[in-house]
Design a protein around this motif. Structure first.
Motif, PDB file in Angstrom:
ATOM      1  N   GLN A   1       0.826  -1.195   0.000  1.00  0.00           N
ATOM      2  CA  GLN A   1       0.000   0.000   0.000  1.00  0.00           C
ATOM      3  C   GLN A   1       0.868   1.256   0.000  1.00  0.00           C
ATOM      4  O   GLN A   1       2.055   1.218   0.363  1.00  0.00           O
ATOM      5  N   PRO A   2       0.301   2.399  -0.435  1.00  0.00           N
ATOM      6  CA  PRO A   2       1.074   3.637  -0.594  1.00  0.00           C
ATOM      7  C   PRO A   2       1.856   4.086   0.633  1.00  0.00           C
ATOM      8  O   PRO A   2       2.873   4.764   0.507  1.00  0.00           O
ATOM      9  N   ARG A   3       1.417   3.723   1.822  1.00  0.00           N
ATOM     10  CA  ARG A   3       2.154   4.147   3.024  1.00  0.00           C
ATOM     11  C   ARG A   3       3.502   3.431   3.129  1.00  0.00           C
ATOM     12  O   ARG A   3       4.393   3.889   3.846  1.00  0.00           O
ATOM     13  N   ASN A   4       3.619   2.298   2.447  1.00  0.00           N
ATOM     14  CA  ASN A   4       4.885   1.562   2.459  1.00  0.00           C
ATOM     15  C   ASN A   4       5.708   1.817   1.202  1.00  0.00           C
ATOM     16  O   ASN A   4       6.935   1.916   1.263  1.00  0.00           O
ATOM     17  N   ILE A   5       5.035   1.898   0.062  1.00  0.00           N
ATOM     18  CA  ILE A   5       5.713   2.138  -1.210  1.00  0.00           C
ATOM     19  C   ILE A   5       5.004   3.305  -1.889  1.00  0.00           C
ATOM     20  O   ILE A   5       3.875   3.169  -2.360  1.00  0.00           O
ATOM     21  N   PHE A   6       5.660   4.443  -1.977  1.00  0.00           N
ATOM     22  CA  PHE A   6       5.015   5.660  -2.458  1.00  0.00           C
ATOM     23  C   PHE A   6       4.919   5.717  -3.983  1.00  0.00           C
ATOM     24  O   PHE A   6       4.009   6.330  -4.512  1.00  0.00           O
ATOM     25  N   ASN A   7       5.869   5.084  -4.682  1.00  0.00           N
ATOM     26  CA  ASN A   7       5.920   5.177  -6.137  1.00  0.00           C
ATOM     27  C   ASN A   7       5.013   4.124  -6.768  1.00  0.00           C
ATOM     28  O   ASN A   7       5.229   2.929  -6.621  1.00  0.00           O
ATOM     29  N   ARG A   8       3.990   4.577  -7.487  1.00  0.00           N
ATOM     30  CA  ARG A   8       3.031   3.663  -8.128  1.00  0.00           C
ATOM     31  C   ARG A   8       3.726   2.751  -9.135  1.00  0.00           C
ATOM     32  O   ARG A   8       3.361   1.579  -9.280  1.00  0.00           O
ATOM     33  N   ARG A   9       4.734   3.273  -9.858  1.00  0.00           N
ATOM     34  CA  ARG A   9       5.443   2.469 -10.855  1.00  0.00           C
ATOM     35  C   ARG A   9       6.160   1.297 -10.202  1.00  0.00           C
ATOM     36  O   ARG A   9       6.223   0.203 -10.757  1.00  0.00           O
ATOM     37  N   HIS A  10       6.718   1.541  -9.025  1.00  0.00           N
ATOM     38  CA  HIS A  10       7.397   0.470  -8.297  1.00  0.00           C
ATOM     39  C   HIS A  10       6.410  -0.628  -7.901  1.00  0.00           C
ATOM     40  O   HIS A  10       6.736  -1.820  -7.977  1.00  0.00           O
TER      41      HIS A  10
ATOM     42  N   LEU B   1       6.665  -4.444  -9.142  1.00  0.00           N
ATOM     43  CA  LEU B   1       6.708  -5.526  -8.158  1.00  0.00           C
ATOM     44  C   LEU B   1       5.569  -6.514  -8.373  1.00  0.00           C
ATOM     45  O   LEU B   1       5.749  -7.726  -8.246  1.00  0.00           O
ATOM     46  N   MET B   2       4.411  -5.993  -8.730  1.00  0.00           N
ATOM     47  CA  MET B   2       3.265  -6.865  -8.957  1.00  0.00           C
ATOM     48  C   MET B   2       3.485  -7.766 -10.161  1.00  0.00           C
ATOM     49  O   MET B   2       3.135  -8.950 -10.143  1.00  0.00           O
ATOM     50  N   VAL B   3       4.053  -7.209 -11.230  1.00  0.00           N
ATOM     51  CA  VAL B   3       4.354  -8.005 -12.424  1.00  0.00           C
ATOM     52  C   VAL B   3       5.334  -9.124 -12.080  1.00  0.00           C
ATOM     53  O   VAL B   3       5.163 -10.280 -12.502  1.00  0.00           O
ATOM     54  N   ILE B   4       6.359  -8.787 -11.309  1.00  0.00           N
ATOM     55  CA  ILE B   4       7.359  -9.781 -10.900  1.00  0.00           C
ATOM     56  C   ILE B   4       6.695 -10.882 -10.070  1.00  0.00           C
ATOM     57  O   ILE B   4       6.959 -12.075 -10.271  1.00  0.00           O
ATOM     58  N   ILE B   5       5.841 -10.482  -9.144  1.00  0.00           N
ATOM     59  CA  ILE B   5       5.148 -11.454  -8.292  1.00  0.00           C
ATOM     60  C   ILE B   5       4.266 -12.378  -9.125  1.00  0.00           C
ATOM     61  O   ILE B   5       4.230 -13.594  -8.908  1.00  0.00           O
ATOM     62  N   VAL B   6       3.552 -11.804 -10.098  1.00  0.00           N
ATOM     63  CA  VAL B   6       2.670 -12.591 -10.966  1.00  0.00           C
ATOM     64  C   VAL B   6       3.468 -13.647 -11.720  1.00  0.00           C
ATOM     65  O   VAL B   6       3.113 -14.832 -11.752  1.00  0.00           O
ATOM     66  N   VAL B   7       4.553 -13.216 -12.346  1.00  0.00           N
ATOM     67  CA  VAL B   7       5.374 -14.127 -13.149  1.00  0.00           C
ATOM     68  C   VAL B   7       5.966 -15.241 -12.295  1.00  0.00           C
ATOM     69  O   VAL B   7       5.899 -16.424 -12.646  1.00  0.00           O
ATOM     70  N   ILE B   8       6.528 -14.870 -11.155  1.00  0.00           N
ATOM     71  CA  ILE B   8       7.187 -15.864 -10.298  1.00  0.00           C
ATOM     72  C   ILE B   8       6.175 -16.799  -9.639  1.00  0.00           C
ATOM     73  O   ILE B   8       6.406 -18.007  -9.546  1.00  0.00           O
ATOM     74  N   SER B   9       5.032 -16.263  -9.194  1.00  0.00           N
ATOM     75  CA  SER B   9       4.036 -17.105  -8.523  1.00  0.00           C
ATOM     76  C   SER B   9       3.426 -18.120  -9.481  1.00  0.00           C
ATOM     77  O   SER B   9       3.089 -19.237  -9.083  1.00  0.00           O
ATOM     78  N   LEU B  10       3.330 -17.761 -10.765  1.00  0.00           N
ATOM     79  CA  LEU B  10       2.798 -18.693 -11.759  1.00  0.00           C
ATOM     80  C   LEU B  10       3.858 -19.657 -12.269  1.00  0.00           C
ATOM     81  O   LEU B  10       3.565 -20.817 -12.582  1.00  0.00           O
ATOM     82  N   GLY B  11       5.098 -19.173 -12.351  1.00  0.00           N
ATOM     83  CA  GLY B  11       6.167 -20.010 -12.910  1.00  0.00           C
ATOM     84  C   GLY B  11       7.077 -20.638 -11.877  1.00  0.00           C
ATOM     85  O   GLY B  11       8.174 -21.107 -12.206  1.00  0.00           O
ATOM     86  N   GLY B  12       6.620 -20.659 -10.629  1.00  0.00           N
ATOM     87  CA  GLY B  12       7.453 -21.186  -9.542  1.00  0.00           C
ATOM     88  C   GLY B  12       7.901 -22.623  -9.754  1.00  0.00           C
ATOM     89  O   GLY B  12       9.032 -22.994  -9.456  1.00  0.00           O
ATOM     90  N   LYS B  13       7.002 -23.465 -10.300  1.00  0.00           N
ATOM     91  CA  LYS B  13       7.324 -24.882 -10.492  1.00  0.00           C
ATOM     92  C   LYS B  13       8.490 -25.049 -11.453  1.00  0.00           C
ATOM     93  O   LYS B  13       9.381 -25.880 -11.250  1.00  0.00           O
ATOM     94  N   GLY B  14       8.471 -24.267 -12.531  1.00  0.00           N
ATOM     95  CA  GLY B  14       9.550 -24.338 -13.516  1.00  0.00           C
ATOM     96  C   GLY B  14      10.869 -23.855 -12.950  1.00  0.00           C
ATOM     97  O   GLY B  14      11.935 -24.409 -13.256  1.00  0.00           O
ATOM     98  N   ILE B  15      10.805 -22.830 -12.114  1.00  0.00           N
ATOM     99  CA  ILE B  15      12.018 -22.293 -11.491  1.00  0.00           C
ATOM    100  C   ILE B  15      12.629 -23.323 -10.555  1.00  0.00           C
ATOM    101  O   ILE B  15      13.845 -23.546 -10.546  1.00  0.00           O
ATOM    102  N   ILE B  16      11.766 -24.005  -9.766  1.00  0.00           N
ATOM    103  CA  ILE B  16      12.249 -25.006  -8.818  1.00  0.00           C
ATOM    104  C   ILE B  16      12.878 -26.188  -9.541  1.00  0.00           C
ATOM    105  O   ILE B  16      13.866 -26.772  -9.070  1.00  0.00           O
ATOM    106  N   SER B  17      12.328 -26.557 -10.709  1.00  0.00           N
ATOM    107  CA  SER B  17      12.879 -27.694 -11.465  1.00  0.00           C
ATOM    108  C   SER B  17      14.305 -27.422 -11.932  1.00  0.00           C
ATOM    109  O   SER B  17      15.100 -28.349 -12.113  1.00  0.00           O
ATOM    110  N   LYS B  18      14.645 -26.152 -12.129  1.00  0.00           N
ATOM    111  CA  LYS B  18      15.998 -25.784 -12.556  1.00  0.00           C
ATOM    112  C   LYS B  18      16.903 -25.446 -11.371  1.00  0.00           C
ATOM    113  O   LYS B  18      18.099 -25.731 -11.392  1.00  0.00           O
ATOM    114  N   TYR B  19      16.330 -24.820 -10.365  1.00  0.00           N
ATOM    115  CA  TYR B  19      17.097 -24.416  -9.185  1.00  0.00           C
ATOM    116  C   TYR B  19      16.363 -24.903  -7.938  1.00  0.00           C
ATOM    117  O   TYR B  19      15.438 -24.236  -7.456  1.00  0.00           O
ATOM    118  N   GLU B  20      16.754 -26.032  -7.422  1.00  0.00           N
ATOM    119  CA  GLU B  20      16.050 -26.664  -6.316  1.00  0.00           C
ATOM    120  C   GLU B  20      16.016 -25.795  -5.064  1.00  0.00           C
ATOM    121  O   GLU B  20      15.026 -25.777  -4.324  1.00  0.00           O
TER     122      GLU B  20
END
Length: 243
Positions: free
Chosen positions: A154-163, A167-186
């Motif tokens: 929320q804005p009280r913790n992170i003031f910059n909307r772009r950030h 961060l949300m895009v990164i979370i989306v990608v990693i949360s969906l692709g976590g299984k593939g990441i684990i298969s390469k890096y245990e």
């Protein structure tokens, strides 16, 4: 109970008056409409996609909800409720989960409506009221996860909307692709514990044509444990800054 109801009504009114819910709501309704244009479809995979979309939309709505808060008004409100932190923070969560329930109901009910309009031929399997209930629960679980995450961003913790967007895009990608990441890096499986268990919840229903008790319990366990922990951390961080 009356105090809780008044607080929730107040927060709902203040947020709805800002009209900040309009754009994310339109985006969600359009996405839901487009998702069921083709037939036949597989029911459970569609529920997974729909629930994830509700989760992301609720993150968006939650961010604008916190963005709409006036710090001075919030401090006055906090004093008016005798500095009751449970009611203060709990009413915020309850308000957002109430909005989640409305969107979840739409996400769970719309395919039933479209299926009826299409002569019950939209899906490759028949769907029942039990499927509706399970779908609603899954939508709520995903919503709860991302409302919890929004507490940290929320804005009280992170003031910059772009950030926040980045961060949300990164979370989306990693949360969906976590299984593939684990298969390469245990060792990554330990790092991925901090990300929303979206992939883990999807795996609970992988290959199923119908909901099962085991799959529902597993998904609920992932979502509830993660949400409670993240809510606790988010409230602790904000509380230190506010009061």
């Amino acid at each position: 109970m009356k105090e809780w109801t008044k607080l929730i009504k107040y927060r709902n009114r203040m947020y709805l008056m800002s009209n900040k819910i309009v754009v994310p709501l339109i985006v969600y309704l359009l996405f839901t409409y487009i998702s069921y244009k083709e037939k036949p479809q597989f029911y459970i995979p569609d529920v997974m996609v729909s629930s994830i979309s509700v989760g992301y939309i609720m993150f968006w709505i939650s961010f604008t909800f916190f963005e709409n808060e006036d710090i001075v008004a919030e401090r006055v409100l906090y004093c008016n409720i005798q500095q009751n932190k449970l009611r203060y923070y709990g009413s915020k969560i309850a308000t957002l989960l109430l909005i989640s329930a409305v969107l979840s109901f739409i996400g769970a009910a719309y395919p039933f409506l479209v299926n009826a309009v299409n002569g019950f031929e939209l899906f490759k399997t028949s769907i029942t009221f039990t499927d509706f209930c399970c779908s609603f629960v899954i939508h709520m679980l995903m919503s709860c996860i991302f409302v919890a995450v929004s507490y940290l961003f929320q804005p009280r913790n992170i003031f910059n909307r772009r950030h926040v967007i980045l961060l949300m895009v990164i979370i989306v990608v990693i949360s969906l692709g976590g299984k593939g990441i684990i298969s390469k890096y245990e060792m990554a499986k330990y790092v991925l514990l901090v990300f929303p268990p979206v992939g883990a919840i999807i795996d609970c229903f992988y290959g199923l044509e119908y909901f099962t008790v085991k799959s529902m319990l597993s998904a609920s366990l992932y979502a509830v444990i993660y949400s409670v922990i993240v809510f606790a951390i988010g409230i602790f961080v904000v509380d230190k800054k506010d009061f």
